[in-house]
Design a protein around this motif. Structure first.
Motif, PDB file in Angstrom:
ATOM      1  N   GLU A  16       0.815  -1.256  -0.172  1.00  0.00           N
ATOM      2  CA  GLU A  16       0.130  -0.205  -0.053  1.00  0.00           C
ATOM      3  C   GLU A  16       0.887   1.227   0.157  1.00  0.00           C
ATOM      4  OE1 GLU A  16      -3.248   0.234  -0.089  1.00  0.00           O
ATOM      5  OE2 GLU A  16      -3.903  -1.646   0.389  1.00  0.00           O
ATOM      6  N   SER A  17       0.252   2.251  -0.343  1.00  0.00           N
ATOM      7  CA  SER A  17       1.097   3.542  -0.285  1.00  0.00           C
ATOM      8  C   SER A  17       0.104   4.569   0.507  1.00  0.00           C
ATOM      9  CB  SER A  17       1.619   4.221  -1.544  1.00  0.00           C
ATOM     10  OG  SER A  17       0.598   4.234  -2.591  1.00  0.00           O
ATOM     11  N   VAL A  18       0.902   5.615   1.125  1.00  0.00           N
ATOM     12  CA  VAL A  18       0.075   6.750   1.837  1.00  0.00           C
ATOM     13  C   VAL A  18       0.522   7.935   1.228  1.00  0.00           C
ATOM     14  CG1 VAL A  18      -0.404   7.785   3.829  1.00  0.00           C
ATOM     15  CG2 VAL A  18      -0.444   5.279   3.761  1.00  0.00           C
ATOM     16  N   SER A  19      -0.232   8.825   1.049  1.00  0.00           N
ATOM     17  CA  SER A  19       0.139  10.377   0.432  1.00  0.00           C
ATOM     18  C   SER A  19       0.450  10.982   1.779  1.00  0.00           C
ATOM     19  CB  SER A  19      -1.140  11.298  -0.102  1.00  0.00           C
ATOM     20  OG  SER A  19      -1.548  10.510  -1.437  1.00  0.00           O
ATOM     21  N   VAL A  20       1.670  11.843   1.516  1.00  0.00           N
ATOM     22  CA  VAL A  20       2.022  12.431   2.829  1.00  0.00           C
ATOM     23  C   VAL A  20       2.210  14.085   2.514  1.00  0.00           C
ATOM     24  CG1 VAL A  20       4.193  13.050   4.519  1.00  0.00           C
ATOM     25  CG2 VAL A  20       3.404  10.428   3.424  1.00  0.00           C
ATOM     26  N   VAL A  21       1.902  15.032   3.193  1.00  0.00           N
ATOM     27  CA  VAL A  21       1.939  16.466   2.911  1.00  0.00           C
ATOM     28  C   VAL A  21       2.765  16.843   4.248  1.00  0.00           C
ATOM     29  CG1 VAL A  21       1.094  18.576   3.074  1.00  0.00           C
ATOM     30  CG2 VAL A  21      -0.112  16.704   1.891  1.00  0.00           C
ATOM     31  N   TYR A  22       4.032  17.606   3.796  1.00  0.00           N
ATOM     32  CA  TYR A  22       5.098  18.032   4.863  1.00  0.00           C
ATOM     33  C   TYR A  22       5.344  19.567   4.426  1.00  0.00           C
ATOM     34  CZ  TYR A  22       9.442  18.682   7.294  1.00  0.00           C
ATOM     35  OH  TYR A  22      10.386  19.234   8.069  1.00  0.00           O
ATOM     36  N   THR A  23       5.249  20.437   5.562  1.00  0.00           N
ATOM     37  CA  THR A  23       5.838  21.772   5.265  1.00  0.00           C
ATOM     38  C   THR A  23       6.984  21.926   6.020  1.00  0.00           C
ATOM     39  OG1 THR A  23       3.484  22.572   5.082  1.00  0.00           O
ATOM     40  CG2 THR A  23       5.167  24.376   5.554  1.00  0.00           C
ATOM     41  N   GLY A  24       8.136  22.396   5.396  1.00  0.00           N
ATOM     42  CA  GLY A  24       9.400  22.420   6.013  1.00  0.00           C
ATOM     43  C   GLY A  24      10.448  22.236   5.132  1.00  0.00           C
ATOM     44  N   LEU A  25      11.631  22.159   5.496  1.00  0.00           N
ATOM     45  CA  LEU A  25      12.842  21.636   4.937  1.00  0.00           C
ATOM     46  C   LEU A  25      12.990  20.127   4.996  1.00  0.00           C
ATOM     47  CD1 LEU A  25      15.228  24.669   5.657  1.00  0.00           C
ATOM     48  CD2 LEU A  25      14.080  24.292   3.395  1.00  0.00           C
ATOM     49  N   LEU A  26      13.181  19.435   4.023  1.00  0.00           N
ATOM     50  CA  LEU A  26      13.306  18.248   4.047  1.00  0.00           C
ATOM     51  C   LEU A  26      14.988  17.745   4.215  1.00  0.00           C
ATOM     52  CD1 LEU A  26      11.325  17.018   0.913  1.00  0.00           C
ATOM     53  CD2 LEU A  26      11.019  16.333   3.151  1.00  0.00           C
ATOM     54  N   PRO A  27      15.153  16.669   4.901  1.00  0.00           N
ATOM     55  CA  PRO A  27      16.384  16.274   5.180  1.00  0.00           C
ATOM     56  C   PRO A  27      17.215  16.166   3.727  1.00  0.00           C
ATOM     57  CG  PRO A  27      15.122  14.760   6.389  1.00  0.00           C
ATOM     58  CD  PRO A  27      14.385  15.567   5.536  1.00  0.00           C
ATOM     59  N   ASP A  28      18.765  16.354   3.863  1.00  0.00           N
ATOM     60  CA  ASP A  28      19.563  16.320   2.559  1.00  0.00           C
ATOM     61  C   ASP A  28      19.503  14.966   1.956  1.00  0.00           C
ATOM     62  OD1 ASP A  28      20.197  18.851   2.817  1.00  0.00           O
ATOM     63  OD2 ASP A  28      22.076  18.462   3.876  1.00  0.00           O
ATOM     64  N   GLN A  47      14.331   5.492  -1.139  1.00  0.00           N
ATOM     65  CA  GLN A  47      15.047   5.405   0.063  1.00  0.00           C
ATOM     66  C   GLN A  47      14.001   5.311   1.303  1.00  0.00           C
ATOM     67  OE1 GLN A  47      18.395   5.227  -0.017  1.00  0.00           O
ATOM     68  NE2 GLN A  47      18.111   5.174  -1.965  1.00  0.00           N
ATOM     69  N   GLY A  48      14.677   4.770   2.400  1.00  0.00           N
ATOM     70  CA  GLY A  48      13.755   4.744   3.610  1.00  0.00           C
ATOM     71  C   GLY A  48      13.592   5.852   4.319  1.00  0.00           C
ATOM     72  N   VAL A  49      12.249   6.088   4.825  1.00  0.00           N
ATOM     73  CA  VAL A  49      12.004   7.375   5.335  1.00  0.00           C
ATOM     74  C   VAL A  49      11.062   7.001   6.648  1.00  0.00           C
ATOM     75  CG1 VAL A  49       9.811   7.801   3.878  1.00  0.00           C
ATOM     76  CG2 VAL A  49      11.061   9.675   4.919  1.00  0.00           C
ATOM     77  N   VAL A  50      10.940   8.024   7.721  1.00  0.00           N
ATOM     78  CA  VAL A  50       9.841   7.804   8.863  1.00  0.00           C
ATOM     79  C   VAL A  50       9.442   9.016   8.914  1.00  0.00           C
ATOM     80  CG1 VAL A  50       9.767   7.268  11.354  1.00  0.00           C
ATOM     81  CG2 VAL A  50      11.041   5.840   9.942  1.00  0.00           C
ATOM     82  N   THR A  51       8.234   9.258   8.768  1.00  0.00           N
ATOM     83  CA  THR A  51       7.489  10.444   8.981  1.00  0.00           C
ATOM     84  C   THR A  51       6.766  10.535  10.207  1.00  0.00           C
ATOM     85  OG1 THR A  51       5.484  10.023   7.700  1.00  0.00           O
ATOM     86  CG2 THR A  51       7.198  11.090   6.435  1.00  0.00           C
ATOM     87  N   LEU A  66      12.112  12.220   8.761  1.00  0.00           N
ATOM     88  CA  LEU A  66      13.629  11.441   8.874  1.00  0.00           C
ATOM     89  C   LEU A  66      13.770  10.557   7.862  1.00  0.00           C
ATOM     90  CD1 LEU A  66      12.771  10.271  12.778  1.00  0.00           C
ATOM     91  CD2 LEU A  66      13.791  12.606  11.980  1.00  0.00           C
ATOM     92  N   ALA A  67      15.272  10.584   7.493  1.00  0.00           N
ATOM     93  CA  ALA A  67      15.704  10.204   6.228  1.00  0.00           C
ATOM     94  C   ALA A  67      16.711   9.112   6.555  1.00  0.00           C
ATOM     95  CB  ALA A  67      15.989  11.090   4.954  1.00  0.00           C
ATOM     96  N   LYS A  68      17.320   8.104   5.776  1.00  0.00           N
ATOM     97  CA  LYS A  68      18.165   7.176   6.301  1.00  0.00           C
ATOM     98  C   LYS A  68      19.458   8.085   6.396  1.00  0.00           C
ATOM     99  CE  LYS A  68      19.867   5.805   1.633  1.00  0.00           C
ATOM    100  NZ  LYS A  68      20.967   5.162   1.752  1.00  0.00           N
ATOM    101  N   HIS A  69      20.485   7.524   6.911  1.00  0.00           N
ATOM    102  CA  HIS A  69      21.718   8.051   7.150  1.00  0.00           C
ATOM    103  C   HIS A  69      22.901   7.556   6.416  1.00  0.00           C
ATOM    104  CE1 HIS A  69      22.039   4.934  10.227  1.00  0.00           C
ATOM    105  NE2 HIS A  69      23.485   4.936  10.132  1.00  0.00           N
TER     106      HIS A  69
END
Length: 166
Positions: free
Chosen positions: A81-93, A99-103, A119-122
């Motif tokens: 499945e997939s979920v639409s995400v809305v984020y306001t702000g600067l994304l991690p580099d 790539q793996g992400v945790v919101t 949060l993006a992978k490191h």
């Protein structure tokens, strides 16, 4: 009142104050607790509008859309499945497709996830533990091979046990 009664009433009063303090701490912490969920979990069992959750998975290929200002729309998937995400702000580099992400945030009434933290992978082999565990439970994760490709983008690989490049 005897000395023993005074001591017992003092101990009782102290216990009541401690119990009240613990109760206040627990109620304050319950507002900030965020439970982990995969996109499949979110679609199967919709959490309440006020419940904070951590949504984890992979950024779906071709889904990143930068809107006016700092508003970004993208989709998080677990290849089921997939979920639409809305984020306001600067994304991690390190934020990018595949790539793996945790919101972290809340699910809106229209089933769009309103994230306040991304949060993006490191590094090249990292994926959040909760995401890997959930994919293993669903049979989507193969040890040493990672997970199948998502929408044409190769998914990150699991760290190898030998340490040498494989």
């Amino acid at each position: 009142m005897t000395r023993k009664q005074k001591r017992l009433s003092s101990i009782g009063a102290i216990l009541v104050v401690i119990a009240a303090a613990v109760g206040l701490m627990l109620s304050a912490m319950s507002d900030s607790v965020a439970f982990f969920a995969s996109p499949t979990d979110v679609m199967a069992q919709v959490p309440g509008n006020a419940q904070r959750i951590r949504l984890g998975g992979l950024v779906e290929a071709g889904s990143i859309d930068h809107e006016a200002g700092e508003v970004v729309r993208f989709r998080v998937t677990d290849s089921v499945e997939s979920v639409s995400v809305v984020y306001t702000g600067l994304l991690p580099d390190l934020f990018r497709e595949g790539q793996g992400v945790v919101t972290e945030g809340t699910l809106g009434p229209d089933r769009v996830f309103l994230a306040d933290t991304v949060l993006a992978k490191h590094d090249e082999s990292y994926m959040p533990k909760e995401v890997v565990d959930d994919m293993k439970k669903r049979g989507l994760w193969q040890e040493g091979k990672g997970m199948p490709t998502v929408s044409g983008t190769a998914a990150p690989q699991a760290p190898s046990a030998g340490g040498a490049g494989t």
